[in-house]
Design an enzyme around this catalytic site. Structure first.
Site, PDB file in Angstrom:
ATOM      1  N   ILE A 155      44.971 -55.426   5.558  1.00 27.98           N
ATOM      2  CA  ILE A 155      45.256 -54.320   4.530  1.00 27.98           C
ATOM      3  C   ILE A 155      43.896 -53.385   4.285  1.00 27.98           C
ATOM      4  CG2 ILE A 155      45.788 -53.843   2.241  1.00 27.98           C
ATOM      5  CD1 ILE A 155      47.146 -56.679   2.086  1.00 27.98           C
ATOM      6  N   LYS A 156      43.727 -52.200   4.481  1.00 29.97           N
ATOM      7  CA  LYS A 156      42.554 -51.722   4.271  1.00 29.97           C
ATOM      8  C   LYS A 156      42.290 -51.591   2.921  1.00 29.97           C
ATOM      9  CE  LYS A 156      39.689 -48.069   6.700  1.00 29.97           C
ATOM     10  NZ  LYS A 156      38.340 -48.992   6.834  1.00 29.97           N
ATOM     11  N   MET A 157      41.816 -52.338   1.995  1.00 25.63           N
ATOM     12  CA  MET A 157      41.803 -52.357   0.775  1.00 25.63           C
ATOM     13  C   MET A 157      40.371 -52.842   0.253  1.00 25.63           C
ATOM     14  SD  MET A 157      44.212 -54.666  -2.006  1.00 25.63           S
ATOM     15  CE  MET A 157      43.982 -56.322  -0.807  1.00 25.63           C
ATOM     16  N   TYR A 161      36.487 -55.292   1.166  1.00 33.55           N
ATOM     17  CA  TYR A 161      35.099 -54.888   1.831  1.00 33.55           C
ATOM     18  C   TYR A 161      34.111 -55.638   1.211  1.00 33.55           C
ATOM     19  CZ  TYR A 161      37.061 -51.660   5.081  1.00 33.55           C
ATOM     20  OH  TYR A 161      37.816 -51.451   6.374  1.00 33.55           O
TER      21      TYR A 161
END
Ligand code: PMP
Length: 307
Positions: A155-157, A161
Site C-alpha cells: 500500500i503506497k500510504m 513512509y
C-alpha cells in the site's frame, strides 16, 4: 513561472497552491491516512511534447492502494488519469516534472474513517535526484522493512513512509546517502523509496514481490528492458546480505531516483566502486525510453499536449 503562480489540482478544482488547504483534524493530517503516487513526466525538446511515464500503471496501483487502505472508491481510472493531464496542462509546463497524486481522507474522522475521500495533484518542476552524485553510498538499515503482518508495503500510504523516514534519517546521520532495508526474514527488501537490483556473473537479480517491497513500476520496466532489449537473464529471488557486498554491480531504481548505481554498502566497495556496465546500459536505455526516443516503448507514454 514563479512559485506564487503554480497551480494545483485540489478537490476537483484547479487553484493556486497557497489556497489548497486541508483540515488539521483530518485523518490524512493526523494519521497519514492518504495514498499516493509519484509520477514523472519528461520533456521531449524536439517534439515539444511532455510525456507522462506509465500513467495507467500508476493509476492502477493508486486504485489498489485505495482499496487496500479501506477508502471509499470514488474515482474512476479515466478520471484519475485525465486529472493528471489537466493539471500539467494548466501549468503549461515544458520541462521534466515530478507529479504527486494523493488521495486522502478529509473531514473530522478518526483513523478508521473510510471517507470523505478527496484528492490533490501537484506537479513540480524537479531535476534529477542525486544530481551531483554519479552513484550513492548506502548502508544496511538497522530498521526492518514493514511487512504484511503489520503494515503492507504494497500500500503506497503516507503512514508507511515513516518506516522509510527512519531508515533514511539513520543513514544520513551516519554519513551515507541512503539505506537498504532487510525484511523480517533477514533478506534484502528495498530502499526507502526505491527497489534494489544486483548483477552477479552478468545475471540481473532482484528480490521477489514477497520480500516486503512495493509493487514498483520501475522494477517491472527494468526487468522488461533487461530481458527484451539487452538479452539479460533476470531472476526474481531472495538476496542475502552477503551477496550484496559481493555483487559485481548494485543499483537502486524508482520513478523519482530513476536508475542510480550503488558504489558501496556499509563502506564495502561494490565492483570497481563506479557505475558498472550493465547498470549503465540499463540506465541509458531507460532514459531514452521515458523521453519518447524508442518507438517500441511509446506505448508506455501519455502525451500531455496532444488533443
Ligand atoms: N519502493 C518504495 C518504498 C518506494 O517509495 C518507491 C517509489 N515509489 C519504489 C520502491 C519504486 O517504485 P516505482 O518504481 O513505482 O516508483
Amino acid at each position: 513561472m514563479s512559485k506564487g503562480e503554480r497551480l494545483i489540482w485540489f478537490k476537483g478544482n484547479i487553484v493556486p497552491v497557497e489556497s489548497a488547504k486541508i483540515n488539521v483534524l483530518s485523518p490524512s493530517s493526523q494519521f497519514g491516512a492518504n495514498v499516493f503516487e509519484g509520477l514523472r513526466a519528461y520533456w521531449n525538446v524536439y517534439e515539444k511534447q511532455l510525456y507522462v511515464f506509465r500513467l495507467l500503471e500508476h493509476v492502477n496501483r493508486l486504485q489498489d492502494s485505495i482499496k487496500m487502505a479501506g477508502f471509499e472508491t470514488v474515482f474512476t481510472n479515466a478520471f484519475l488519469q485525465q486529472s493528471v493531464i489537466d493539471i500539467i496542462r494548466a501549468n503549461n509546463f515544458q520541462e521534466d516534472l515530478i507529479c504527486r497524486q494523493t488521495v486522502f481522507l478529509d473531514g473530522f474522522g478518526s483513523w478508521s474513517a473510510t471517507g470523505p475521500v478527496e484528492m490533490f495533484i501537484a506537479p513540480m518542476a524537479k531535476g534529477r535526484y542525486y544530481e551531483k552524485l554519479q552513484g550513492i553510498n548506502v548502508c544496511i538499515s538497522s530498521w526492518e522493512r514493514i511487512n504484511e503482518k503489520s503494515l503492507s508495503p504494497k500500500i503506497k500510504m503516507g503512514a508507511n513512509y515513516m518506516n522509510s523516514r527512519m531508515g533514511q534519517l539513520e543513514a544520513v546521520h551516519n554519513g551515507y546517502d541512503s539505506a537498504i532495508f532487510l525484511n523480517r526474514e533477514g533478506t534484502v527488501s528495498e530502499g526507502p523509496g526505491s527497489c534494489v537490483f544486483i548483477v552477479r556473473g552478468g545475471i540481473l537479480i532482484t528480490p521477489p514481490l514477497t520480500a516486503s517491497i512495493l509493487d514498483s513500476i520501475t522494477r517491472y520496466t527494468v526487468i522488461d528492458i533487461a530481458r527484451n532489449e539487452l538479452g539479460l537473464a533476470v531472476i526474481e529471488r531472495d538476496i542475502e546480505k552477503g551477496e550484496l557486498y559481493g555483487a559485481n554491480e548494485v543499483f537502486m531504481c524508482g520513478t523519482a531516483v530513476e536508475i542510480v548505481p550503488v558504489f558501496s554498502i556499509d563502506r564495502v566497495q561494490i565492483g570497481y566502486g563506479t557505475e558498472g556496465e550493465v547498470t549503465s546500459n540499463i540506465k541509458n536505455l531507460y532514459l531514452q525510453i521515458v523521453r519518447g526516443k524508442v518507438e517500441k516503448y511509446e506505448k508506455w507514454l501519455t502525451p500531455v499536449y496532444a488533443d
